[in-house]
Scaffold this motif. Structure first.
Motif, PDB file in Angstrom:
ATOM      1  N   MET A   1      -0.939-113.310  -8.174  1.00 46.38           N
ATOM      2  CA  MET A   1      -0.378-112.415  -7.403  1.00 46.38           C
ATOM      3  C   MET A   1       0.892-111.886  -8.407  1.00 46.38           C
ATOM      4  SD  MET A   1      -2.194-111.232  -5.351  1.00 46.38           S
ATOM      5  CE  MET A   1      -0.975-110.046  -4.330  1.00 46.38           C
ATOM      6  N   ARG A   2       1.358-112.795  -8.903  1.00 49.14           N
ATOM      7  CA  ARG A   2       2.541-112.241  -9.678  1.00 49.14           C
ATOM      8  C   ARG A   2       2.249-111.449 -11.008  1.00 49.14           C
ATOM      9  NH1 ARG A   2       8.060-113.835 -11.504  1.00 49.14           N
ATOM     10  NH2 ARG A   2       8.771-112.201 -12.929  1.00 49.14           N
ATOM     11  N   TYR A   3       1.266-111.832 -11.713  1.00 49.17           N
ATOM     12  CA  TYR A   3       0.548-111.125 -12.600  1.00 49.17           C
ATOM     13  C   TYR A   3       0.174-109.704 -12.108  1.00 49.17           C
ATOM     14  CZ  TYR A   3      -1.116-112.627 -16.939  1.00 49.17           C
ATOM     15  OH  TYR A   3      -1.251-112.883 -18.378  1.00 49.17           O
ATOM     16  N   THR A   4      -0.322-109.462 -10.761  1.00 52.38           N
ATOM     17  CA  THR A   4      -0.799-108.297 -10.067  1.00 52.38           C
ATOM     18  C   THR A   4       0.663-107.479  -9.690  1.00 52.38           C
ATOM     19  OG1 THR A   4      -2.645-109.296  -9.314  1.00 52.38           O
ATOM     20  CG2 THR A   4      -1.834-107.227  -8.054  1.00 52.38           C
ATOM     21  N   THR A   5       1.516-108.164  -9.340  1.00 56.49           N
ATOM     22  CA  THR A   5       2.684-107.232  -9.039  1.00 56.49           C
ATOM     23  C   THR A   5       3.399-106.768 -10.320  1.00 56.49           C
ATOM     24  OG1 THR A   5       3.802-109.212  -8.732  1.00 56.49           O
ATOM     25  CG2 THR A   5       2.752-108.089  -6.554  1.00 56.49           C
ATOM     26  N   ASP A   6       3.460-107.703 -11.252  1.00 54.22           N
ATOM     27  CA  ASP A   6       4.090-107.083 -12.603  1.00 54.22           C
ATOM     28  C   ASP A   6       3.485-105.640 -12.739  1.00 54.22           C
ATOM     29  OD1 ASP A   6       5.873-109.320 -12.303  1.00 54.22           O
ATOM     30  OD2 ASP A   6       5.049-110.446 -13.983  1.00 54.22           O
ATOM     31  N   ILE A   7       2.268-105.894 -12.866  1.00 47.80           N
ATOM     32  CA  ILE A   7       1.337-104.615 -13.218  1.00 47.80           C
ATOM     33  C   ILE A   7       1.734-103.476 -12.530  1.00 47.80           C
ATOM     34  CG2 ILE A   7      -0.691-103.361 -13.577  1.00 47.80           C
ATOM     35  CD1 ILE A   7      -2.090-106.370 -14.195  1.00 47.80           C
ATOM     36  N   ILE A   8       1.794-103.726 -11.008  1.00 42.08           N
ATOM     37  CA  ILE A   8       2.207-102.493 -10.370  1.00 42.08           C
ATOM     38  C   ILE A   8       3.927-102.312 -10.719  1.00 42.08           C
ATOM     39  CG2 ILE A   8       2.829-102.019  -7.824  1.00 42.08           C
ATOM     40  CD1 ILE A   8       0.596-103.883  -7.098  1.00 42.08           C
ATOM     41  N   ALA A   9       4.641-102.945 -10.931  1.00 40.35           N
ATOM     42  CA  ALA A   9       6.021-102.796 -11.262  1.00 40.35           C
ATOM     43  C   ALA A   9       6.080-101.826 -12.705  1.00 40.35           C
ATOM     44  CB  ALA A   9       6.885-103.928 -11.267  1.00 40.35           C
ATOM     45  N   TYR A  10       5.296-102.243 -13.398  1.00 36.47           N
ATOM     46  CA  TYR A  10       5.245-101.620 -14.933  1.00 36.47           C
ATOM     47  C   TYR A  10       4.718-100.266 -14.923  1.00 36.47           C
ATOM     48  CZ  TYR A  10       4.191-100.722 -19.726  1.00 36.47           C
ATOM     49  OH  TYR A  10       4.305 -99.966 -21.033  1.00 36.47           O
ATOM     50  N   THR A  11       3.687-100.228 -14.238  1.00 40.75           N
ATOM     51  CA  THR A  11       2.597 -98.863 -14.010  1.00 40.75           C
ATOM     52  C   THR A  11       3.316 -98.035 -13.466  1.00 40.75           C
ATOM     53  OG1 THR A  11       1.188 -99.555 -12.464  1.00 40.75           O
ATOM     54  CG2 THR A  11       0.413-100.030 -14.689  1.00 40.75           C
ATOM     55  N   SER A  12       4.124 -98.173 -12.166  1.00 39.90           N
ATOM     56  CA  SER A  12       4.723 -97.256 -11.448  1.00 39.90           C
ATOM     57  C   SER A  12       6.018 -96.614 -12.014  1.00 39.90           C
ATOM     58  CB  SER A  12       5.335 -98.088 -10.112  1.00 39.90           C
ATOM     59  OG  SER A  12       5.931 -99.111 -10.375  1.00 39.90           O
ATOM     60  N   LYS A  13       6.615 -97.288 -12.996  1.00 37.95           N
ATOM     61  CA  LYS A  13       7.753 -96.830 -13.583  1.00 37.95           C
ATOM     62  C   LYS A  13       7.156 -96.151 -15.282  1.00 37.95           C
ATOM     63  CE  LYS A  13      10.848-100.497 -12.206  1.00 37.95           C
ATOM     64  NZ  LYS A  13      11.731-101.622 -12.559  1.00 37.95           N
ATOM     65  N   ASN A  14       6.182 -96.504 -15.631  1.00 38.04           N
ATOM     66  CA  ASN A  14       5.796 -96.013 -17.238  1.00 38.04           C
ATOM     67  C   ASN A  14       4.738 -95.197 -17.201  1.00 38.04           C
ATOM     68  OD1 ASN A  14       7.871 -97.664 -18.772  1.00 38.04           O
ATOM     69  ND2 ASN A  14       7.269 -99.083 -17.506  1.00 38.04           N
ATOM     70  N   LEU A  15       3.675 -95.316 -16.053  1.00 38.37           N
ATOM     71  CA  LEU A  15       2.600 -94.363 -16.322  1.00 38.37           C
ATOM     72  C   LEU A  15       2.226 -93.661 -15.245  1.00 38.37           C
ATOM     73  CD1 LEU A  15       1.965 -97.172 -18.137  1.00 38.37           C
ATOM     74  CD2 LEU A  15      -0.567 -96.552 -17.720  1.00 38.37           C
ATOM     75  N   GLN A  16       3.500 -92.752 -14.726  1.00 32.76           N
ATOM     76  CA  GLN A  16       3.250 -92.041 -13.506  1.00 32.76           C
ATOM     77  C   GLN A  16       4.114 -90.671 -13.773  1.00 32.76           C
ATOM     78  OE1 GLN A  16       1.801 -92.443 -10.795  1.00 32.76           O
ATOM     79  NE2 GLN A  16       1.205 -94.623 -10.641  1.00 32.76           N
ATOM     80  N   VAL A  17       3.457 -89.945 -14.670  1.00 31.27           N
ATOM     81  CA  VAL A  17       4.096 -88.654 -14.850  1.00 31.27           C
ATOM     82  C   VAL A  17       3.875 -87.571 -13.775  1.00 31.27           C
ATOM     83  CG1 VAL A  17       3.888 -88.820 -17.300  1.00 31.27           C
ATOM     84  CG2 VAL A  17       2.203 -87.894 -16.253  1.00 31.27           C
ATOM     85  N   ALA A  18       2.808 -88.022 -12.878  1.00 34.03           N
ATOM     86  CA  ALA A  18       2.836 -87.227 -11.630  1.00 34.03           C
ATOM     87  C   ALA A  18       2.284 -88.007 -10.503  1.00 34.03           C
ATOM     88  CB  ALA A  18       1.718 -86.145 -11.948  1.00 34.03           C
ATOM     89  N   PRO A  19       2.330 -87.526  -9.207  1.00 39.22           N
ATOM     90  CA  PRO A  19       2.105 -88.393  -8.086  1.00 39.22           C
ATOM     91  C   PRO A  19       0.542 -88.809  -8.138  1.00 39.22           C
ATOM     92  CG  PRO A  19       3.436 -86.567  -7.426  1.00 39.22           C
ATOM     93  CD  PRO A  19       3.014 -86.354  -8.776  1.00 39.22           C
ATOM     94  N   ASN A  20       0.189 -90.130  -7.925  1.00 43.97           N
ATOM     95  CA  ASN A  20      -1.059 -90.740  -8.074  1.00 43.97           C
ATOM     96  C   ASN A  20      -1.724 -90.477  -9.359  1.00 43.97           C
ATOM     97  OD1 ASN A  20      -0.893 -91.472  -5.408  1.00 43.97           O
ATOM     98  ND2 ASN A  20      -1.352 -89.246  -4.748  1.00 43.97           N
ATOM     99  N   LYS A  21      -0.990 -90.280 -10.612  1.00 42.56           N
ATOM    100  CA  LYS A  21      -1.710 -89.998 -11.883  1.00 42.56           C
ATOM    101  C   LYS A  21      -2.207 -91.357 -12.262  1.00 42.56           C
ATOM    102  CE  LYS A  21      -1.963 -87.675 -15.690  1.00 42.56           C
ATOM    103  NZ  LYS A  21      -2.967 -86.529 -15.625  1.00 42.56           N
ATOM    104  N   HIS A  22      -1.813 -92.500 -12.321  1.00 46.74           N
ATOM    105  CA  HIS A  22      -2.380 -93.527 -12.652  1.00 46.74           C
ATOM    106  C   HIS A  22      -2.735 -94.474 -11.186  1.00 46.74           C
ATOM    107  CE1 HIS A  22      -3.430 -97.373 -14.660  1.00 46.74           C
ATOM    108  NE2 HIS A  22      -3.942 -96.661 -15.762  1.00 46.74           N
ATOM    109  N   GLN A  23      -3.855 -95.215 -11.108  1.00 43.48           N
ATOM    110  CA  GLN A  23      -3.937 -96.016  -9.919  1.00 43.48           C
ATOM    111  C   GLN A  23      -3.801 -97.479 -10.343  1.00 43.48           C
ATOM    112  OE1 GLN A  23      -3.943 -94.295  -7.338  1.00 43.48           O
ATOM    113  NE2 GLN A  23      -4.246 -92.206  -8.186  1.00 43.48           N
TER     114      GLN A  23
END
Length: 258
Positions: A213-235
């Motif tokens: 789960m730490r792996y999962t949440t680390d991905i969420i933290a990273y993508t929400s900061k780095n892969l979100q140029v628009a709302p809901n751009k990357h799931q």
């Protein structure tokens, strides 16, 4: 008499004059209920939401999303056509993807072989018999680059069905993008990242639940900061209700996506 009263009067008449006589002759062939065990009525009318319309139906694009997750739904843009595909070598699957795109497919959905899903090199003694089966073999960045050779990943959405090694696969994809001069922030798609599904259903996990789960949440933290140029751009998470239902489970166990 108001409209609600008229509907109630007509509904009672319909039940009395049409529904009950029909059911007396031809009973329903089974009990109809949701996966939660809630009985499904033979007919629903405005009477069922007259006191709580906003919280039970509402409007498209707003909670509770009963009428759709987007305000205009498919009147503005059709759903993505995305066939789950992957087999053999990266070259094999790359040719398949190009064919699918040529036939009108608007998104890609990557199926990985079991060694890739478990983080095993193709030449590992436990992995060798399964390489390229049930999915494509992607053990390193070079394979990921071949997989998307001559495919413009800036313009196509890509779904990765991967959980235990989701971080590694995402890192490879970002590396390939950056090697082509593509800003990772414009990448669009989905990474499944639903490791609990592996513990519940498929058993393709590597680490214990807490560390996974730490792996999962680390991905969420990273993508929400780095892969979100628009709302809901990357799931960054796609909960797999089908797997849970087959275990069995209900929508309560599955939760709401994201």
């Amino acid at each position: 008499m108001g409209n609600t009263e008229k509907i109630k009067e007509k509904y009672d008449e319909w039940v009395r004059e049409f529904l009950l006589p029909t059911l007396k002759k031809i009973p329903e062939w089974r009990k109809f209920a949701t996966l939660f065990g809630i009985d499904i009525k033979p007919l629903y009318t405005p009477l069922d939401v007259r006191d709580d319309y906003l919280s039970t139906l509402g409007f498209p694009g707003e909670y509770p999303f009963t009428r759709g997750i987007y305000p205009s739904m498919y009147r503005s843009r059709l759903w993505t056509f995305r066939e789950y595909s992957g087999f053999g070598s990266p070259e094999d699957t790359n040719r398949r993807y190009k064919f699918l795109i040529s036939q009108g497919q608007t998104g890609l959905s990557v199926a990985f072989d079991l060694p890739t899903q478990l983080g095993l090199d193709p030449d590992h003694e436990l992995a060798y018999p399964e390489v390229g089966k049930v999915g494509v073999s992607i053990p390193e960045v070079a394979s990921m680059s071949i997989l998307f050779d001559n495919i413009d990943i800036r313009k196509i959405t890509t779904s990765f069905t991967i959980n235990a090694t989701a971080a590694e696969i995402l890192a490879m994809y970002i590396t390939v993008a950056e090697s082509r001069g593509i800003d990772k922030a414009v990448l669009d798609g989905t990474i499944q990242n639903d490791i609990l599904k592996e513990f519940i259903a498929r058993n393709l996990y590597i680490y214990p639940p807490l560390h996974s789960m730490r792996y999962t949440t680390d991905i969420i933290a990273y993508t929400s900061k780095n892969l979100q140029v628009a709302p809901n751009k990357h799931q960054w998470l796609s909960l797999q209700g089908g797997r849970r239902h087959g275990c069995p489970g209900t929508g309560l166990h599955t939760g709401r996506r994201h």
